[in-house]
Write a protein that holds these residues in place. Structure first.
Motif, PDB file in Angstrom:
ATOM      1  N   ALA A 110      56.770 -12.201   9.763  1.00 52.39           N
ATOM      2  CA  ALA A 110      56.238 -13.320   8.970  1.00 52.39           C
ATOM      3  C   ALA A 110      56.704 -13.157   7.528  1.00 52.39           C
ATOM      4  O   ALA A 110      57.042 -12.047   7.092  1.00 52.39           O
ATOM      5  N   SER A 111      56.683 -14.245   6.808  1.00 55.54           N
ATOM      6  CA  SER A 111      56.981 -14.162   5.379  1.00 55.54           C
ATOM      7  C   SER A 111      55.901 -13.303   4.703  1.00 55.54           C
ATOM      8  O   SER A 111      54.762 -13.238   5.178  1.00 55.54           O
ATOM      9  N   GLY A 112      56.267 -12.640   3.612  1.00 55.70           N
ATOM     10  CA  GLY A 112      55.274 -11.827   2.909  1.00 55.70           C
ATOM     11  C   GLY A 112      55.421 -10.343   3.189  1.00 55.70           C
ATOM     12  O   GLY A 112      54.434  -9.594   3.147  1.00 55.70           O
ATOM     13  N   SER A 113      56.662  -9.902   3.446  1.00 58.17           N
ATOM     14  CA  SER A 113      56.867  -8.470   3.690  1.00 58.17           C
ATOM     15  C   SER A 113      56.456  -7.635   2.471  1.00 58.17           C
ATOM     16  O   SER A 113      56.146  -6.447   2.606  1.00 58.17           O
ATOM     17  N   HIS A 161      45.946   9.857  20.846  1.00 57.69           N
ATOM     18  CA  HIS A 161      46.409  10.193  19.489  1.00 57.69           C
ATOM     19  C   HIS A 161      45.422   9.558  18.506  1.00 57.69           C
ATOM     20  O   HIS A 161      45.269   8.332  18.475  1.00 57.69           O
ATOM     21  N   ILE A 162      44.757  10.404  17.733  1.00 54.31           N
ATOM     22  CA  ILE A 162      43.680   9.898  16.876  1.00 54.31           C
ATOM     23  C   ILE A 162      44.220   9.331  15.569  1.00 54.31           C
ATOM     24  O   ILE A 162      44.970   9.988  14.849  1.00 54.31           O
ATOM     25  N   THR A 163      43.838   8.093  15.291  1.00 55.36           N
ATOM     26  CA  THR A 163      44.110   7.489  13.979  1.00 55.36           C
ATOM     27  C   THR A 163      42.824   6.782  13.553  1.00 55.36           C
ATOM     28  O   THR A 163      41.918   6.575  14.365  1.00 55.36           O
ATOM     29  N   SER A 164      42.789   6.410  12.272  1.00 53.59           N
ATOM     30  CA  SER A 164      41.644   5.616  11.819  1.00 53.59           C
ATOM     31  C   SER A 164      41.801   4.165  12.228  1.00 53.59           C
ATOM     32  O   SER A 164      40.829   3.410  12.258  1.00 53.59           O
ATOM     33  N   GLY A 165      43.014   3.753  12.513  1.00 50.93           N
ATOM     34  CA  GLY A 165      43.229   2.375  12.930  1.00 50.93           C
ATOM     35  C   GLY A 165      44.599   1.870  12.550  1.00 50.93           C
ATOM     36  O   GLY A 165      45.529   2.667  12.337  1.00 50.93           O
ATOM     37  N   MET A 166      44.702   0.562  12.438  1.00 53.99           N
ATOM     38  CA  MET A 166      46.019  -0.074  12.282  1.00 53.99           C
ATOM     39  C   MET A 166      45.896  -1.333  11.443  1.00 53.99           C
ATOM     40  O   MET A 166      44.885  -2.032  11.497  1.00 53.99           O
ATOM     41  N   VAL A 167      46.950  -1.581  10.684  1.00 52.44           N
ATOM     42  CA  VAL A 167      47.041  -2.846   9.929  1.00 52.44           C
ATOM     43  C   VAL A 167      48.370  -3.506  10.283  1.00 52.44           C
ATOM     44  O   VAL A 167      49.405  -2.832  10.277  1.00 52.44           O
ATOM     45  N   ILE A 168      48.332  -4.788  10.611  1.00 55.04           N
ATOM     46  CA  ILE A 168      49.575  -5.542  10.849  1.00 55.04           C
ATOM     47  C   ILE A 168      49.727  -6.495   9.670  1.00 55.04           C
ATOM     48  O   ILE A 168      48.968  -7.463   9.533  1.00 55.04           O
ATOM     49  N   ILE A 169      50.706  -6.197   8.802  1.00 54.03           N
ATOM     50  CA  ILE A 169      50.790  -6.882   7.514  1.00 54.03           C
ATOM     51  C   ILE A 169      52.230  -7.078   7.082  1.00 54.03           C
ATOM     52  O   ILE A 169      52.921  -6.091   6.856  1.00 54.03           O
ATOM     53  N   PRO A 194      47.499 -12.501   8.972  1.00 53.49           N
ATOM     54  CA  PRO A 194      48.390 -13.566   9.424  1.00 53.49           C
ATOM     55  C   PRO A 194      48.986 -14.344   8.258  1.00 53.49           C
ATOM     56  O   PRO A 194      48.361 -14.463   7.201  1.00 53.49           O
ATOM     57  N   ARG A 195      50.197 -14.851   8.472  1.00 53.04           N
ATOM     58  CA  ARG A 195      50.848 -15.682   7.444  1.00 53.04           C
ATOM     59  C   ARG A 195      51.564 -16.810   8.160  1.00 53.04           C
ATOM     60  O   ARG A 195      52.581 -16.602   8.808  1.00 53.04           O
ATOM     61  N   GLU A 196      50.992 -17.968   8.056  1.00 52.04           N
ATOM     62  CA  GLU A 196      51.625 -19.180   8.573  1.00 52.04           C
ATOM     63  C   GLU A 196      50.873 -20.357   7.997  1.00 52.04           C
ATOM     64  O   GLU A 196      49.674 -20.256   7.703  1.00 52.04           O
ATOM     65  N   THR A 197      51.548 -21.464   7.798  1.00 55.02           N
ATOM     66  CA  THR A 197      50.855 -22.688   7.415  1.00 55.02           C
ATOM     67  C   THR A 197      51.745 -23.878   7.736  1.00 55.02           C
ATOM     68  O   THR A 197      52.960 -23.776   7.542  1.00 55.02           O
ATOM     69  N   ILE A 252      49.013 -11.432  -7.416  1.00 58.70           N
ATOM     70  CA  ILE A 252      48.665 -12.187  -6.204  1.00 58.70           C
ATOM     71  C   ILE A 252      48.743 -11.271  -4.974  1.00 58.70           C
ATOM     72  O   ILE A 252      47.858 -11.275  -4.114  1.00 58.70           O
ATOM     73  N   VAL A 253      49.796 -10.475  -4.925  1.00 54.89           N
ATOM     74  CA  VAL A 253      49.971  -9.528  -3.805  1.00 54.89           C
ATOM     75  C   VAL A 253      48.822  -8.519  -3.803  1.00 54.89           C
ATOM     76  O   VAL A 253      48.242  -8.207  -2.749  1.00 54.89           O
ATOM     77  N   ASP A 254      48.474  -8.018  -4.987  1.00 56.69           N
ATOM     78  CA  ASP A 254      47.420  -6.998  -5.076  1.00 56.69           C
ATOM     79  C   ASP A 254      46.071  -7.537  -4.597  1.00 56.69           C
ATOM     80  O   ASP A 254      45.267  -6.789  -4.026  1.00 56.69           O
ATOM     81  N   PHE A 255      45.831  -8.815  -4.824  1.00 57.23           N
ATOM     82  CA  PHE A 255      44.565  -9.391  -4.352  1.00 57.23           C
ATOM     83  C   PHE A 255      44.483  -9.294  -2.824  1.00 57.23           C
ATOM     84  O   PHE A 255      43.477  -8.825  -2.272  1.00 57.23           O
TER      85      PHE A 255
END
Ligand code: FMN
Length: 206
Positions: free
Chosen positions: A17-20, A96-104, A141-144, A181-184
């Motif tokens: 998605a856009s926004g890498s 395999h233990i992790t705290s979790g995942m982010v898809i960004i 998610p990034r789409e509009t 904007i990105v930091d927000f």
């Protein structure tokens, strides 16, 4: 039983998605805080990253090159890059233990795959693992505009336990730069992960 609370490992996936830039910024913040990051970048994401951020992938010593790219070369030992077709990677398994995942950022294609439990790539499987193990899964998610299919799939992942944080910046904190904007958005992601930060100024009321 492994100590999940003290675990400081997250999987970060960047999809096409856009926004890498959001993914790049999150990597900086996690590595800065001494998290271990398992990073997966989809093939379409590599094209978008090249187009939006001018970074070209070269699979040789890729973890070091990415750590350098995000300005965290001294933390390169905490960054583990896996190809999206590497279904032998440790993060493929709930053991395999992790705290979790982010898809960004998260494409609508990946939202659809996660919503339907496809698990046919490392990103899809890792997200499936996070959900089945009741770990944090943050989807950005990034789409509009959003179609009914997109909205239905987003509702499905949220109902399955994911936290949906759309790449949807606010303007009440008067951003001056793209970085603001990105930091927000990245700050909102860190909030969902329970990671302290000061990436955006919290609303204090009038
Ligand atoms: C420049 C560019 C921008 C894109 N932006 C988006 C986007 O914002 N949202 C989206 O859902 N797909 C977007 N796509 C389409 C996805 O890359 C495409 O659906 C791809 O199959 C996603 O695969 P992945 O989820 O495995 O990365 C974009 C593609 C390109 C080339």
């Amino acid at each position: 039983m492994p100590d999940l609370k003290s675990n400081k490992e997250y999987t970060v996936a960047i999809t096409g998605a856009s926004g890498s830039i959001y993914g790049k910024r999150l990597l900086q913040e996690l590595l800065k805080r001494d998290f271990t990051v398992s990073l997966v970048i989809s093939e379409p994401a590599k094209l978008v990253i090249k187009h939006e951020l001018g970074f070209t992938f070269d699979e040789d010593n890729v973890s070091i090159k990415i750590a350098d790219w995000v300005g965290m070369l001294d933390k390169a030992n905490r960054l583990k890059y896996y190809r999206d077709d590497d279904l032998m990677a440790p993060i493929c398994s709930g053991s395999h233990i992790t705290s979790g995942m982010v898809i960004i950022p998260c494409s609508m294609a990946t939202v659809a795959s996660v919503a339907n439990g496809l698990s046919s790539s490392l990103i899809e499987r890792s997200a499936d693992v996070a959900l089945k193990e009741s770990r944090i899964l943050v989807i950005v998610p990034r789409e509009t505009p959003l179609s009914r299919i997109h909205l239905t799939n987003l509702l499905k992942v949220q109902e399955a336990g994911a936290k949906v944080v759309p790449a949807m910046p606010a303007f009440y904190n008067n951003p001056k730069t793209i970085e603001d904007i990105v930091d927000f958005v990245v700050g909102k992601v860190l909030d969902q992960m329970g990671v302290e930060h000061n990436l955006y100024k919290r609303w204090q009321g009038r």
